[in-house]
Structure formats: structure tokens, C-alpha cells
Design a protein around this motif. Structure first.
Motif, PDB file in Angstrom:
ATOM      1  N   PHE A 175     -12.704   2.759   2.658  1.00 16.09           N
ATOM      2  CA  PHE A 175     -11.595   3.716   2.578  1.00 16.09           C
ATOM      3  C   PHE A 175     -11.675   4.809   3.638  1.00 16.09           C
ATOM      4  CE2 PHE A 175      -9.986   7.803   0.970  1.00 16.09           C
ATOM      5  CZ  PHE A 175      -8.640   7.491   0.877  1.00 16.09           C
ATOM      6  N   ARG A 218      -8.830   5.666   6.310  1.00 17.27           N
ATOM      7  CA  ARG A 218      -7.969   6.820   6.033  1.00 17.27           C
ATOM      8  C   ARG A 218      -7.943   7.788   7.216  1.00 17.27           C
ATOM      9  NH1 ARG A 218      -5.272  10.555   5.939  1.00 17.27           N
ATOM     10  NH2 ARG A 218      -4.669  11.934   4.224  1.00 17.27           N
ATOM     11  N   PHE A 226      -7.152   1.019  -0.059  1.00 19.60           N
ATOM     12  CA  PHE A 226      -6.321   1.982   0.674  1.00 19.60           C
ATOM     13  C   PHE A 226      -4.917   2.001   0.076  1.00 19.60           C
ATOM     14  CE2 PHE A 226      -5.244   3.503   5.253  1.00 19.60           C
ATOM     15  CZ  PHE A 226      -5.023   4.777   4.753  1.00 19.60           C
ATOM     16  N   TYR A 249      -4.698   4.288  -2.863  1.00 15.84           N
ATOM     17  CA  TYR A 249      -4.539   5.688  -2.448  1.00 15.84           C
ATOM     18  C   TYR A 249      -3.105   5.970  -1.984  1.00 15.84           C
ATOM     19  CZ  TYR A 249      -4.766   9.757   0.600  1.00 15.84           C
ATOM     20  OH  TYR A 249      -4.505  10.959   1.218  1.00 15.84           O
TER      21      TYR A 249
END
Length: 282
Positions: free
Chosen positions: A219, A223, A237, A240
Motif C-alpha cells: 500500500f 499510495r 489500494f 483505500y
């Protein structure tokens, strides 16, 4: 006495692992926007949407490519590096430390540094391409190149971990077996295939499981380098992005995270049940 020693740990595990897991399953059955005071029960609609939508198919494709590329790349390059570091070379201790260092670095810091390196205008790679008379690829604008970019960075970050574990496995191989293969006039390739690889199978099995679990939960690097998930929205991901991004679909995000949990559980169970049969522990 058992409850006195194990009770606090059991309570913490129940509170911070199993309770969130059960609560997340409950949230996955709701149509709920993050921060909203109301939620509607919709059953399995979130799961159906994820498995039937074009976005869900794309998430699986990206996750599969990213996982396979990072796991295979890290293991192959890590084994090759471990074979080199296992030789009696000057300064090998310092090299081992340098190789392992990226693994313990913050993923945020790694992502920021590599974002600068891949920058087409200011980055080091841009200067290298221009030195040879070529324009730098648009790593951040092209979805396919963005995926290649984060794969390269993730392999670089985890290469030291695989190399150090493989090195420990190589050093645990009994030297009398290597000497016996030399007496039998086995060449380097045959000795590696017939002696070294079978004895490394427990190490390879351990790295395979941990690397798959790590790659599917990647992640921080993704990100930082691709904040909007353009071409790099792996399944974690996507959790999120759906929950904390523009959509704020917490129920849908919870459903995706439940699917991720089940996939990781199944992969681990299958590896332990079937792949472990190929492992030589003695």
C-alpha cells in the motif's frame, strides 16, 4: 496460572483482530457512506458489484500482475544475490548490510525518493534518457508504465529481505554434501539443481508465502507514488480508494477487504496443504 499469563494477550487479540474482522463483515452487508449516521442493509450486493463490475475485473488483473511480478522478481534476484554474497569476497558484510537496508526503510520515504528518480523532468532517469538522446517515458501518466514503475520499486525494496533469508538457507546446507557432489564431479549447475535447490526448498517455501502475503497487501509505496491509483489500484489500494477517496463507500470497501482476507487465507491454506509436500525438511 494460564489465564494470568495468556489472558491479556488473548484479550488484545480478540479486541484488535477478531472484533474488527467480525465488524468489517457486518459493514460489508450495508450501503454505508463513510461518516454517515445511517446505513441500509443490502445483503451481498456489494460483493456482487465487485465481482461483476469492470472496475473489479481491472483490480484483479492489476493485483495478479503486481503480485506475480514482485514475488518472482524478488525471489529470483534475491537468490542470485544470495549466491554471490555466500562467496568469500572482501567487504561482503558491508554489502549484506547495504542490500538489506531498503527493506527496513519507511515505504513513504522510499516512495518519495523513487518518485523523484522517475520524474521525467527532474529525475535521474530522465537525465539518463536524455544523455542517450531519448525522451523519458511518462511514468506517472501512462497506466501501464505506472504499474511497471511501482513493481520495480517494490522489488528493489524487498530484494534484501529475500537475499538475506536465502543466504541463511545457503549457509545452513551441510558442507559435506557439497564436498560429496564435488567428489562425484558434479558441475556447478548440476550441483545447484540437484543439491542446493532441494535443500533450499524450506527457505523458498517460507519466502513464497511471506512474499505473496506482503505483495497482496502492498500500500504505502503505491499510495505515495500514484495517489489516485491510476493503473496501480491493487485490491488493498482499492479498499483505500473506495473508502477514503472520492467515493467514500465504506460498505463496498469493507466487502473488498473481506474478499482480500478470504483470498489470502485460501492462498496460505493451499500452499501449506499442497506446496509443502514438495518441501524437503531433512
Amino acid at each position: 496460572m494460564f489465564l494470568l499469563f495468556a489472558g491479556p494477550n488473548i484479550a488484545l487479540i480478540l479486541l484488535f483482530i477478531y472484533y474488527p474482522l467480525i465488524a468489517n463483515i457486518r459493514y460489508s452487508l450495508l450501503n454505508w457512506r463513510l461518516g454517515s449516521d445511517t446505513a441500509t442493509f443490502i445483503g451481498l450486493d456489494n460483493y456482487v458489484r465487485f465481482f461483476t463490475s469492470d472496475t473489479g475485473v481491472e483490480v484483479w488483473r492489476i493485483t495478479g500482475i503486481f503480485t506475480v511480478a514482485t514475488v518472482v522478481g524478488s525471489m529470483v534476484l534475491g537468490l542470485a544475490l544470495a549466491l554471490v554474497l555466500n562467496q568469500k569476497l572482501p567487504g561482503r558484510t558491508a554489502v549484506r548490510t547495504a542490500v538489506f537496508s531498503p527493506y527496513v526503510l519507511s515505504g513513504v520515504g522510499v516512495g518519495l525518493v523513487w518518485s523523484f528518480i522517475f520524474d521525467p523532468n527532474l529525475g535521474v532517469l530522465g537525465h539518463v534518457f536524455r544523455y542517450f538522446g531519448r525522451n523519458s517515458p511518462q511514468w506517472f501518466l501512462d497506466a501501464d508504465l505506472a504499474l511497471v514503475m511501482v513493481i520495480i520499486v517494490y522489488i528493489w525494496k524487498n530484494l534484501g529481505y529475500c537475499a538475506v533469508i536465502f543466504l541463511a538457507g545457503l549457509q545452513a546446507i551441510p558442507q559435506e554434501l557439497i564436498e560429496a557432489s564435488n567428489i562425484d564431479r558434479a558441475g556447478p549447475i548440476r550441483r545447484f539443481v540437484k543439491v542446493v535447490l532441494p535443500l533450499l526448498s524450506p527457505t523458498m517455501f517460507f519466502i513464497l508465502i511471506t512474499s505473496i502475503l506482503s505483495s497482496m497487501q502492498a500500500f504505502d509505496v503505491l499510495r505515495i507514488m500514484t495517489p489516485d491509483g491510476h493503473g496501480t489500484n491493487t485490491i488493498l489500494f482499492e479498499v483505500y480508494l473506495q473508502s477514503f477517496g472520492a467515493y467514500q463507500r465504506a460498505g463496498y470497501s469493507a466487502a473488498i477487504s473481506v474478499v482480500l482476507f478470504l483470498v489470502l487465507f485460501i492462498i496460505t491454506a493451499v500452499q501449506i496443504r499442497f506446496v509443502e509436500k514438495k518441501v524437503h525438511y531433512a
